[in-house]
Design an enzyme around this catalytic site. Structure first.
Site, PDB file in Angstrom:
ATOM      1  CB  SER A  74      -0.947   0.004   1.204  1.00 46.15           C
ATOM      2  OG  SER A  74      -0.226   0.007   2.424  1.00 46.15           O
ATOM      3  CG  HIS A 130      -3.784   7.210   1.494  1.00 45.13           C
ATOM      4  ND1 HIS A 130      -2.770   6.838   2.351  1.00 45.13           N
ATOM      5  CD2 HIS A 130      -3.483   8.487   1.105  1.00 45.13           C
ATOM      6  CE1 HIS A 130      -1.898   7.834   2.473  1.00 45.13           C
ATOM      7  NE2 HIS A 130      -2.306   8.846   1.727  1.00 45.13           N
ATOM      8  CG  HIS A 132      -3.444   1.320   7.619  1.00 42.03           C
ATOM      9  ND1 HIS A 132      -3.292   0.493   6.524  1.00 42.03           N
ATOM     10  CD2 HIS A 132      -2.227   1.887   7.831  1.00 42.03           C
ATOM     11  CE1 HIS A 132      -2.043   0.551   6.100  1.00 42.03           C
ATOM     12  NE2 HIS A 132      -1.380   1.400   6.857  1.00 42.03           N
TER      13      HIS A 132
END
Length: 339
Positions: A74, A130, A132
């Site tokens: 990522s 973006h 987590h």
């Protein structure tokens, strides 16, 4: 005189008929208004024209949301987008959900509401968000993600916590100094980092913010993750086919990803774990004989097959496949419009 009376009677009859028709139309109109008021909750507030404008806007100024799974390349992928901010006039926003001693992927309802509102009303478009965090529904955005061979991801994460990577050299990770190999860890069960429960990560990221998503081995979570991939994600690729993933995105959403394919081919490997030991077949055998292993690989293979189909149908000789449908035999209230 009789003739006059006959004409007068006809006129009176016609006037009465018109009057009755007016009363009937008024009654129907009132009924329709009353019905609309009673059922107002089910009548769309937005006209087809407004919905069309929103759809066109989402294509011209797209909002892409990448809820990145840890240790799936990522960082390499998002680094690519930061390099494109000036060239493509896009906004790249990192959503940092770090919460000490908690699962940062799960957000509070308030945080979900605020992030959803920010994404859709800030006006910073085209945009690439973006972070987590696990999936939660946001309208009019393009959800994308990457997943990796579950076992390779588990091993990579284990050694990353002990040796770090080439992206932030010198940064001591949480298990720095622990030289226990992954094989030894599995054999002695000396750390949670090598336990099969730690493999349960990709399914819950796609399943969502619900508690049941994070119960290792939940069939409901697996089914929900697959459903979300099909219904909410624009594209889900794999680390192993990252190049093809980038290629599809550039062709399908050029406002954000234009030029990404050529840049990626020239990009040096980023965040490569510094040290790894060979994994024995005994270690694989011990972990593979578990429900979580089978379910995570079930999900992984599901995504691989779906992406392969999308890629073969979307890309031809490195370019977006030409449109393979057309309209015909179009009829309307006035008859035939197109043969």
């Amino acid at each position: 005189m009789a003739r006059f009376s006959h004409v007068s009677g006809l006129i009176i009859f016609l006037l009465a008929l018109v009057f009755l028709l007016i009363i009937d139309l008024h009654s129907k109109s009132s009924t329709a208004r009353s019905l609309k008021e009673r059922l107002s909750f089910s009548i769309p507030q937005e006209s087809p024209a407004v919905l069309h404008e929103e759809f066109v806007s989402s294509l011209e100024s797209p909002i892409v949301v990448y809820n990145r799974v840890p240790k799936t390349a990522s960082t390499a992928f998002t680094h690519l987008l930061y390099d494109l901010t000036k060239e493509n006039s896009i906004y790249v926003i990192h959503v940092n959900t770090t919460v000490p001693k908690q699962n940062a992927a799960i957000m509070s309802l308030h945080d979900q509401m605020l992030l959803r509102q920010n994404m859709t009303t800030w006006g910073l478009t085209p945009a690439f968000y973006h972070g987590h965090f696990a999936f939660f529904n946001v309208p009019n955005v393009f959800w994308i993600n990457l997943i990796r061979n579950p076992f390779d991801r588990l091993v990579s994460n284990y050694y990353f916590l002990r040796y770090g990577d080439n992206f932030r050299k010198g940064l001591l990770r949480s298990k720095n100094g622990d030289t226990t190999t992954f094989n030894e860890c599995v054999e002695k069960e000396s750390s949670k980092d090598c336990s099969i429960q730690k493999m349960w990560i990709q399914i819950p990221y796609f399943c969502g913010q619900v508690a049941a998503c994070w119960e290792p081995g939940s069939q409901w979570a697996l089914d929900r993750a697959k459903q979300n991939v099909l219904e909410h994600y624009f594209l889900v690729g794999t680390t192993e086919n990252l190049m093809q993933f980038v290629e599809v995105l550039e062709n399908e959403i050029p406002a954000v990803f234009k030029g990404s394919y050529e840049k990626f081919k020239k990009q040096e490997p980023i965040r490569k774990t510094i040290h790894k030991d060979e994994i024995t077949e005994e270690t694989k055998a011990k972990l593979s004989n578990t429900r979580i292993w089978r379910m995570e690989f079930d999900f992984y293979n599901f995504v691989v097959k779906n992406f392969n189909l999308i890629y073969t149908r979307s890309i031809t000789d490195g370019k977006l496949t030409k449109k393979n449908f057309f309209y015909e035999k179009i009829y309307g209230p006035t008859g035939k419009i197109v043969k």
